[in-house]
Write an enzyme that holds these catalytic residues in place. Structure first.
Site, PDB file in Angstrom:
ATOM      1  CB  SER A 234      -0.954   0.013   1.205  1.00  0.00           C
ATOM      2  OG  SER A 234      -0.237   0.038   2.418  1.00  0.00           O
ATOM      3  CE  LYS A 279      -2.584   2.048   5.195  1.00  0.00           C
ATOM      4  NZ  LYS A 279      -1.952   1.555   3.955  1.00  0.00           N
TER       5      LYS A 279
END
Length: 337
Positions: A234, A279
């Site tokens: 990611s 996040k």
């Protein structure tokens, strides 16, 4: 309360606490992680400096115990996932960790290639072999091979690339036998395996292996990325931005703190990831000004739309920016004042 009874209750409570802490449930729990500057992790030899920061965002993840299981039910941004949604079929903890670290290695190599290509700098690949990522439980390879083994040859044909192995096996049928030469701990071994149907996909046959090509990217100028024990793909977009920014004279950060996430492929396309809300929270807590989120070509439930929703929910002033490609992110940064 007499002393003996007090000691007995203390022992019982201690045992219950130990049970709640160390007894693991068949779930993984995730929660907001951190947002760390990338500059200490990424260095292009002779690269340009930057006034702002590109930031790597992470999600904390671990197998649930009783405490974290209950906390996930009352904390809005702590999430539970059944184990079989995280691990591949028959995959152990060790194999899962190995697979995640290998995916990170691939992500870094692809990010470097995208950045060097964009900056018109030279790069090439040096293959180091084909390796086993994980083995499907109950399939022919499960009693012979394990995560981390190097596949040297199949039926005497040397293997340089994972695609060569995949294409060769895909041309076989149920009951066909293949000879696998593999290396483990420096020792070369040979085994003969018979192709069989996958447990949940009877129409598909194979050995039950997930494999990848291990390779190094050779660049001019040289580049170093240290990701320690961070796993998964990611961080691809943010690695590419940091490398590219060190390769060019213009400082794309312009003094801003820029976080984000998203996988990246060799064509510079940005893909979705898990834990986008967590996040966003990590980036907000770290004081980021901008957050890049995968747009998924405007899909109804895209990472970008979830990120916008989370940003509104936590009341952050951080700007959420949708990106479909590496170029989208670069063009946005070039237009910043």
């Amino acid at each position: 309360m007499n002393k003996r009874r007090y000691i007995r209750i203390t022992i019982i409570v201690a045992l219950l606490l130990a049970f709640a802490t160390f007894f693991h449930l068949p779930y993984y729990v995730t929660m907001p992680g951190t947002a760390e500057p990338l500059r200490p992790l990424v260095e292009v030899q002779g690269g340009y400096k930057e006034k702002g920061q590109f930031m790597l965002t992470t999600v904390r993840m671990g197998q649930a115990n009783l405490f974290s299981f209950m906390l996930a039910h009352v904390s809005k941004y702590n999430e539970l996932y059944p184990m079989d949604e995280v691990r591949q079929e028959g995959e152990s903890d060790e194999e899962y960790t190995h697979r995640q670290l290998k995916m990170m290695e691939n992500s870094k190599e692809t990010a470097i290639a995208v950045a060097y290509k964009k900056a018109n700098k030279s790069f090439s690949y040096r293959n180091k072999g084909v390796y086993v990522l994980y083995v499907v439980d109950g399939m022919p390879a499960s009693n012979v091979l394990k995560s981390g083994d190097q596949l040297v040859a199949i039926d005497g044909q040397r293997l340089n690339d994972a695609d060569e192995f995949i294409q060769y096996v895909s041309g076989k049928k149920k009951g066909d036998r293949v000879q696998i030469t593999y290396k483990r701990s420096g020792k070369e071994k040979t085994a003969t395996l018979t192709l069989a149907p996958f447990p949940k996909e009877k129409h598909r046959v194979g050995l039950g292996l997930s494999v990848m090509t291990d390779r190094d990217i050779v660049t001019d100028p040289p580049v170093r990325i240290e990701s320690d024990q961070i796993g998964g793909p990611s961080a691809g977009l943010m690695f590419a931005l940091e490398v590219y920014n060190q390769l060019i004279r213009e400082d794309l950060t312009k003094g801003y703190r820029i976080a984000g996430t998203g996988t990246i492929n060799i064509d510079g396309e940005v893909g979705p990831i898990g834990g986008i809300s967590q996040k966003v929270i990590a980036a907000h807590k770290a004081g980021a000004d901008i957050f890049f989120a995968p747009n998924e070509r405007g899909a109804k439930h895209s990472n970008y739309k979830e990120a916008v929703k989370t940003a509104k929910d936590i009341g952050t002033n951080m700007k959420i920016v949708p990106v479909d490609t590496f170029d989208d992110a670069v063009q946005f940064l070039q237009k910043l004042s």
